[in-house]
Design a protein around this motif. Structure first.
Motif, PDB file in Angstrom:
ATOM      1  N   ALA A  90     -44.126  20.923  22.278  1.00 50.81           N
ATOM      2  CA  ALA A  90     -43.888  20.851  20.837  1.00 50.81           C
ATOM      3  C   ALA A  90     -43.143  19.570  20.463  1.00 50.81           C
ATOM      4  O   ALA A  90     -43.464  18.928  19.461  1.00 50.81           O
ATOM      5  CB  ALA A  90     -43.106  22.075  20.381  1.00 50.81           C
ATOM      6  N   ILE A  91     -42.146  19.201  21.259  1.00 50.28           N
ATOM      7  CA  ILE A  91     -41.380  17.977  20.974  1.00 50.28           C
ATOM      8  C   ILE A  91     -42.303  16.758  21.011  1.00 50.28           C
ATOM      9  O   ILE A  91     -42.192  15.846  20.190  1.00 50.28           O
ATOM     10  CB  ILE A  91     -40.228  17.831  21.979  1.00 50.28           C
ATOM     11  CG1 ILE A  91     -39.176  18.915  21.725  1.00 50.28           C
ATOM     12  CG2 ILE A  91     -39.586  16.452  21.886  1.00 50.28           C
ATOM     13  CD1 ILE A  91     -38.097  18.980  22.775  1.00 50.28           C
ATOM     14  N   GLY A  98     -45.611  17.322  12.573  1.00 49.41           N
ATOM     15  CA  GLY A  98     -44.437  17.736  11.829  1.00 49.41           C
ATOM     16  C   GLY A  98     -43.913  19.078  12.301  1.00 49.41           C
ATOM     17  O   GLY A  98     -44.629  19.865  12.939  1.00 49.41           O
ATOM     18  N   ALA A  99     -42.660  19.355  11.970  1.00 47.43           N
ATOM     19  CA  ALA A  99     -42.009  20.568  12.470  1.00 47.43           C
ATOM     20  C   ALA A  99     -42.653  21.865  11.981  1.00 47.43           C
ATOM     21  O   ALA A  99     -42.860  22.787  12.785  1.00 47.43           O
ATOM     22  CB  ALA A  99     -40.523  20.538  12.104  1.00 47.43           C
ATOM     23  N   PRO A 100     -42.989  22.029  10.689  1.00 46.70           N
ATOM     24  CA  PRO A 100     -43.575  23.302  10.258  1.00 46.70           C
ATOM     25  C   PRO A 100     -44.874  23.646  10.978  1.00 46.70           C
ATOM     26  O   PRO A 100     -45.076  24.788  11.410  1.00 46.70           O
ATOM     27  CB  PRO A 100     -43.803  23.095   8.759  1.00 46.70           C
ATOM     28  CG  PRO A 100     -42.823  22.054   8.366  1.00 46.70           C
ATOM     29  CD  PRO A 100     -42.728  21.135   9.542  1.00 46.70           C
ATOM     30  N   GLY A 107     -45.591  26.585  18.419  1.00 50.35           N
ATOM     31  CA  GLY A 107     -44.367  27.291  18.768  1.00 50.35           C
ATOM     32  C   GLY A 107     -44.533  28.788  18.854  1.00 50.35           C
ATOM     33  O   GLY A 107     -43.805  29.454  19.591  1.00 50.35           O
ATOM     34  N   LEU A 108     -45.474  29.348  18.114  1.00 50.40           N
ATOM     35  CA  LEU A 108     -45.661  30.797  18.125  1.00 50.40           C
ATOM     36  C   LEU A 108     -46.868  31.215  18.961  1.00 50.40           C
ATOM     37  O   LEU A 108     -46.777  32.095  19.803  1.00 50.40           O
ATOM     38  CB  LEU A 108     -45.831  31.313  16.690  1.00 50.40           C
ATOM     39  CG  LEU A 108     -44.592  31.200  15.795  1.00 50.40           C
ATOM     40  CD1 LEU A 108     -44.896  31.761  14.414  1.00 50.40           C
ATOM     41  CD2 LEU A 108     -43.424  31.955  16.414  1.00 50.40           C
ATOM     42  N   ILE A 109     -47.997  30.567  18.717  1.00 46.04           N
ATOM     43  CA  ILE A 109     -49.193  30.928  19.470  1.00 46.04           C
ATOM     44  C   ILE A 109     -49.077  30.462  20.912  1.00 46.04           C
ATOM     45  O   ILE A 109     -49.494  31.142  21.837  1.00 46.04           O
ATOM     46  CB  ILE A 109     -50.457  30.318  18.817  1.00 46.04           C
ATOM     47  CG1 ILE A 109     -50.549  30.759  17.358  1.00 46.04           C
ATOM     48  CG2 ILE A 109     -51.701  30.716  19.578  1.00 46.04           C
ATOM     49  CD1 ILE A 109     -50.589  32.242  17.145  1.00 46.04           C
ATOM     50  N   GLY A 110     -48.504  29.282  21.102  1.00 44.47           N
ATOM     51  CA  GLY A 110     -48.258  28.794  22.456  1.00 44.47           C
ATOM     52  C   GLY A 110     -49.430  28.117  23.123  1.00 44.47           C
ATOM     53  O   GLY A 110     -49.327  27.694  24.267  1.00 44.47           O
ATOM     54  N   SER A 111     -50.573  28.008  22.420  1.00 46.87           N
ATOM     55  CA  SER A 111     -51.735  27.374  23.020  1.00 46.87           C
ATOM     56  C   SER A 111     -51.833  25.928  22.546  1.00 46.87           C
ATOM     57  O   SER A 111     -52.605  25.602  21.643  1.00 46.87           O
ATOM     58  CB  SER A 111     -53.015  28.144  22.662  1.00 46.87           C
ATOM     59  OG  SER A 111     -54.150  27.535  23.234  1.00 46.87           O
ATOM     60  N   ALA A 112     -51.013  25.082  23.132  1.00 43.82           N
ATOM     61  CA  ALA A 112     -51.006  23.682  22.725  1.00 43.82           C
ATOM     62  C   ALA A 112     -52.352  23.021  22.993  1.00 43.82           C
ATOM     63  O   ALA A 112     -52.833  22.217  22.184  1.00 43.82           O
ATOM     64  CB  ALA A 112     -49.902  22.939  23.455  1.00 43.82           C
TER      65      ALA A 112
END
Length: 258
Positions: A90-91, A98-100, A107-112
């Motif tokens: 995420a970073i 962007g952060a949102p 950040g929630l789903i986790g599937s980058a």
């Protein structure tokens, strides 16, 4: 008499709507932050409901209160590794989305891997590329929509099709158990390999980043298998991205390269 000339102040012409490359100006829009807060609220409510359901079901499987506390504590500890791995990814992607967007999707789903590939395909459909001069606000909006709608359909399909596919899965496993493990893995490897290989002809730095990232990921998987450290599988993606970016930065920096 001549009328005095009225001098108009010089002003720069605004960019056409959506043509600006200042992605963070819209990526951090307050509306998106409100949406993120709503998503996190739903997640918190779901977690509370599941925890209460687990406590109610515990007596039927002969679990004591101490067993429940131990299981919750074990689950929280075991989630630290995957969460940190996703945080690393995420970073690395904050500058792109962007952060949102990062919080609500990766950040929630986790599937980058899925979200980045969906955004890349959406940007490519507009003749743009993530992160370069063609990545405008309009492209960001389309990419973010593709990430969001893809994730929403993914969750809806899971909710609707899981009960149906469970029957087919059980039948296929009774005939050939290896098929259900090989086919999905092969499809994912083929899709993401294709996305990676399209970057190779662009420059030697792309090749270096690709090779380094692949080598780091392969090393993490090998060590996880040899040493029995399953957390390396979760951290592998984060390690490969950060080290690949570091290798590309070192190769691209003129002073360091010299």
């Amino acid at each position: 008499m001549h009328q005095p000339l009225a001098f108009q102040p010089l002003t720069s012409q605004p960019l056409a709507s959506g043509s600006s490359t200042d992605i963070l100006a819209i990526a951090n829009n307050p509306v998106l932050w409100i949406c993120v807060a709503g998503v996190f609220g739903v997640i918190i409510i779901q977690s509370v409901i599941f925890m209460k359901a687990a406590r109610r079901a515990a007596p039927s499987v002969e679990m004591s209160s101490q067993d429940i506390r131990t299981s919750f504590r074990s689950g929280a500890v075991s989630a630290i590794g995957p969460s940190l791995a996703v945080s690393l990814v995420a970073i690395a992607l904050l500058g792109l989305f962007g952060a949102p967007a990062v919080l609500s999707r990766i950040g929630l789903i986790g599937s980058a891997a899925y979200d980045v590939s969906a955004a890349g395909i959406a940007a490519g459909s507009m003749g743009a590329k993530l992160g370069d001069a063609s990545y405008t606000q309009s492209v960001f909006a389309v990419a973010f929509f593709a990430m969001s709608i893809g994730g929403a359909m993914w969750m809806l399909a899971t909710l609707i099709l899981t009960p149906i596919l469970r029957k087919g899965d059980a039948k296929i496993r009774s005939v050939n158990p290896a098929a259900m493990a090989i086919v999905p893995a092969a499809a994912l490897i083929g899709a993401f390999s294709c996305l990676g290989l399209t970057e190779l002809p662009k420059s030697a730095i792309h090749v270096l980043s690709f090779v380094v990232s692949a080598a780091v990921m392969g090393l993490c998987l090998l060590l996880a298998k040899r040493l029995g450290k399953s957390w390396l599988r979760e951290w592998g993606l984060g390690f490969s991205i950060v080290i690949g970016l570091g290798a590309a930065f070192l190769a691209a920096a003129p002073g360091l390269a010299a």
